[in-house]
Structure formats: C-alpha cells, structure tokens
Scaffold this active site. Sequence first.
Site, short mmCIF file in Angstrom:
data_model
loop_
_atom_site.label_atom_id
_atom_site.label_comp_id
_atom_site.label_asym_id
_atom_site.label_seq_id
_atom_site.Cartn_x
_atom_site.Cartn_y
_atom_site.Cartn_z
N CYS A 193 -3.47 0.89 -1.04
CA CYS A 193 -2.92 2.18 -0.65
C CYS A 193 -3.97 3.30 -0.80
O CYS A 193 -4.64 3.37 -1.83
CB CYS A 193 -1.71 2.49 -1.51
N CYS A 366 3.64 5.05 -3.53
CA CYS A 366 2.39 5.34 -4.21
C CYS A 366 2.42 6.78 -4.73
O CYS A 366 2.54 7.72 -3.95
CB CYS A 366 1.22 5.15 -3.25
C1 UQ1 Z 1 7.71 1.48 -9.05
O1 UQ1 Z 1 8.73 0.81 -8.99
C2 UQ1 Z 1 6.62 1.02 -9.82
O2 UQ1 Z 1 6.70 -0.17 -10.45
C3 UQ1 Z 1 6.84 -0.19 -11.80
C4 UQ1 Z 1 5.47 1.76 -9.88
O3 UQ1 Z 1 4.48 1.31 -10.71
C5 UQ1 Z 1 3.29 0.96 -10.36
C6 UQ1 Z 1 5.33 2.97 -9.15
O4 UQ1 Z 1 4.26 3.59 -9.17
C7 UQ1 Z 1 6.44 3.44 -8.38
C8 UQ1 Z 1 6.28 4.72 -7.62
C9 UQ1 Z 1 7.61 2.72 -8.34
C10 UQ1 Z 1 8.82 3.22 -7.58
C11 UQ1 Z 1 9.87 3.72 -8.54
C12 UQ1 Z 1 10.57 4.86 -8.44
C13 UQ1 Z 1 11.54 5.22 -9.53
C14 UQ1 Z 1 10.42 5.82 -7.33
#
Ligand code: UQ1
Length: 438
Positions: A193, A366
């Site tokens: 990304c 991201c």
């Molecule tokens: C997500 O699920 C996740 O995994 C743990 C991340 O970690 C790397 C993230 O950066 C993001 C953005 C998510 C998406 C979760 C939400 C609550 C928007």
Amino acid sequence: MGGVGILKQLPVYSASKNASKLYGTASTTSCIHSCKLLIVGGGTGGCSIAWRFVNKLKPRDIIVLDPAEYHYYQPAFALIGAGIKKHFSRRPTMSVLPPKTCWFRDHCAEFHPENCIVKTQCGDQIKYEYMLVAMGVVNMYDEIPGLRKALDDPKSGVSTIYSPRYCHKTWSCLQRHCGGHAVFTYPYYGGKCPGASQKIMYLADDYWRKRKFRRCTSISYHSGKESIFGVSKYAKALEGIVASRSISTNFCSELVEVKPGEAVFQNGTQTTAIPYTFLHVSPPMCTPEPLRASDLVNSSGYLHVDQYTLQHQKYPNVFGIGDCAGIPNCKTAAAIAPQSRVVEENLTQVMSGKEPTAKYDGYCSCPVLTSYKRGVLTEFKYGKTICETFPWDQSKESRLFYQLPVNYFPRLYWNKLIKGKWDGPAKLRKLINPTGRC
Ligand code: UQ1
C-alpha cells in the site's frame, strides 16, 4: 511467560538431521513428512490460519514451513523510521504459532502441486492434502543498481522502512538531515500500500519543521504510478496535504539507479538525475523465487487464486492469502483479517467435499499518518469502493487516526489478528456506519 509453555509443546524441525544442513551439518538422506494442512509462510496470514485450524484438525496435522526466527509486526517499521517507536514489535516465531502445530524452520525450495509435495531447502519433502501459500513478497533491491550498496553504507543518506534491516537507519538519517533535497520514492511494480511510503514523508516533513530544517529542505515524491493514491477520494485528500506541505509530486517517475548523492529516475524514455541529501526508497517487490518458479502463479508471478474465494484456479486443494496472492487488492496487514475468515470457511468446505462459497470483498485499510499528531484512515474494497468504519469523513486528518495505528492496532494484531480471532471491522461498521460511506 505463556511463550515458554508453547515452546515445550511445539515440535521444531530445524534440529532434524536434514534441517541441520542449514546450520552446517552435512546430511545425505532426505525425510518425507506428511500432513493434512501445509502452511507455507508463518507471517500474518499463515499464522492466523494455523490458529483457525488448530482445533479443527488432529494434533500434528498442520505443518508451518518458515525459516524466520522472528515474526515482525511490519506496520511498525514506519513508526521506527520516524522515531515514534524505538524497538521492533516482534516475537519469536515459536511463540506466535499455536501449540500442537509443527514448525519446520526451513525454506520452501520447490513446489510440486501436481503431486501435492513441497521440497525444502534442506532436502526434506512435505506431502500435504491441502496447502495454504502465505509467503508474502520480497524486496528486489538488485533491480535498482547501486541501491543495496547505498542502503548498506551508513553515510549515504539512503534508507527504507520496508525492511527490519534498514528502518532504524531511516530514523538516524532523519535526525542527521540538516537541509538539502529529500526524495521519497514509490515503485510501479508490486509495492505494498502506498500509504507507508507517504507516511514516512509526512512525518519527515513535520520532524524537519519542528527542528527548523524544513526551510532549507525541498521535498519531492516520485512515484511510478499515475496518481498519489488509487482511490480518488483519498487521492484528493492527499493531494491537498502534499500541496499544503509544499511537497512536489512526480508521477510515472520510476527510480532506476542510485548513485552517491544522485537518484536517477525514468519517465518513459526520459531519464533524469536528481541530487539528494536524503533518499527514502520503497523498493520494487515480488513473490519469492520458489513460488515464481512454480506453476502456481499467474503471468505477473503472483499466486493464481480466485479473487473472491482465494482458492487456487488450477489446484483446488491450494489456497492463498496475503501479499503473495494475485488479486487486485491493496497489500496491507488489515486486508488479511477478512481474507483469513474467507480461507477458513472455504478450506473447511473443501475439506468436507463441498464447493467454497465464502467471498472476500477486497477489503483493505491503510492508516496514513500525516504528522506526529494526526492521520487519515483509508478503507476500501474491490472496485475502489469506499467502506469507512467510522461515521465521519476518514479522509480528514484527525487525532484518532494517529492514535489507532500507534497504540491500538499493534495490540489488535498480536492479540486477535494473528490468533485468527479478528475478521476485520465489518461487524463494527454495520453497527456504527451501516452504509460504509461518508
Ligand atoms: C485492522 O484491522 C488492522 O489489523 C489489526 C490494522 O493493523 C495493521 C490496521 O491498520 C487497520 C486500519 C485495521 C482496520 C480496523 C479498523 C478498526 C478500521
């Protein structure tokens, strides 16, 4: 510590007579192992699937093949590069895999999917009934002449947050920089990304402003792609941010060579050498060589899976997950949560003789830190459709979108995602922002 308990239960095959070749003991015989589920790669995708199946299969039915001693939380590399975190967020591979699974600490050398066999670098053979390919992607430093040498030279001013080897160097280059031209790159091929390549740039800008070096620094972003971000809503927001920070952008501009103090870019047939005092490189990436050499991949060298079911197009007993999957999504850790749920459902169905029906919608997210206080949170799925979890415009910079990736997502990762207990924010979104749009 909990990890010690796991250590006792987890058989590690790196000490087997063949695997010991890795550590210098010669051996001529090769062992044949067999299992119900072979997971090639113990990163985010491989680990979460091992946890999802450990109670569904018999003990020792799962083999995880991965040579890495440590499992890294990769999104933290950018935080290290910007000095927000000082130490790696990493755990021994042994401590993150579920008890009862077998960890083969060895490299995958050859795939033979027609016979359901994988050969390891130490000469062992693993016969499987079902296989998950979760090998991720590797940095192709050698595609860019001069890059590896510059990265290894502590005085070059060249670094990358895309590797545990060089992300601390980014922080020392940031601190040492006292004016000149800072250049940030993003490749045409295989980049993860683009958020990460940009967040380190916005943080560098903020850091040099605070240190009063921004006035004597020009910053430029060179991307092999045609725009700053593939989804127009976020592209517009990020265009506004680069303009407000006086960062110049160049598109279709690919880094082709790194010389001392000079980065060479190519745009079509035109080559331009740009002087730099600080150079942050997002290297081109591709799938690991044994996967590319197999007939499991598509014409771009990525695992040839169905973009919805994640099942292999030619070998129905093979599934794929994560960065190595040849699907038109964005490669981020957050994307693996819903993928992992889909692979669990579909592989379970295939194991009981049914057709896979669960579908991955291409979800990816991201967080892009835009300063040491604020960030934006991109979330979208196939077709570049926005699907935001929070009921306000996530492309507007906010303090919450700085706090979440710095303090909350690492915990969500270690405690839920890699343990196969996090399917992504879809359920939360249904509750607080059912339309997914703003
Ligand atoms: C997500 O699920 C996740 O995994 C743990 C991340 O970690 C790397 C993230 O950066 C993001 C953005 C998510 C998406 C979760 C939400 C609550 C928007």
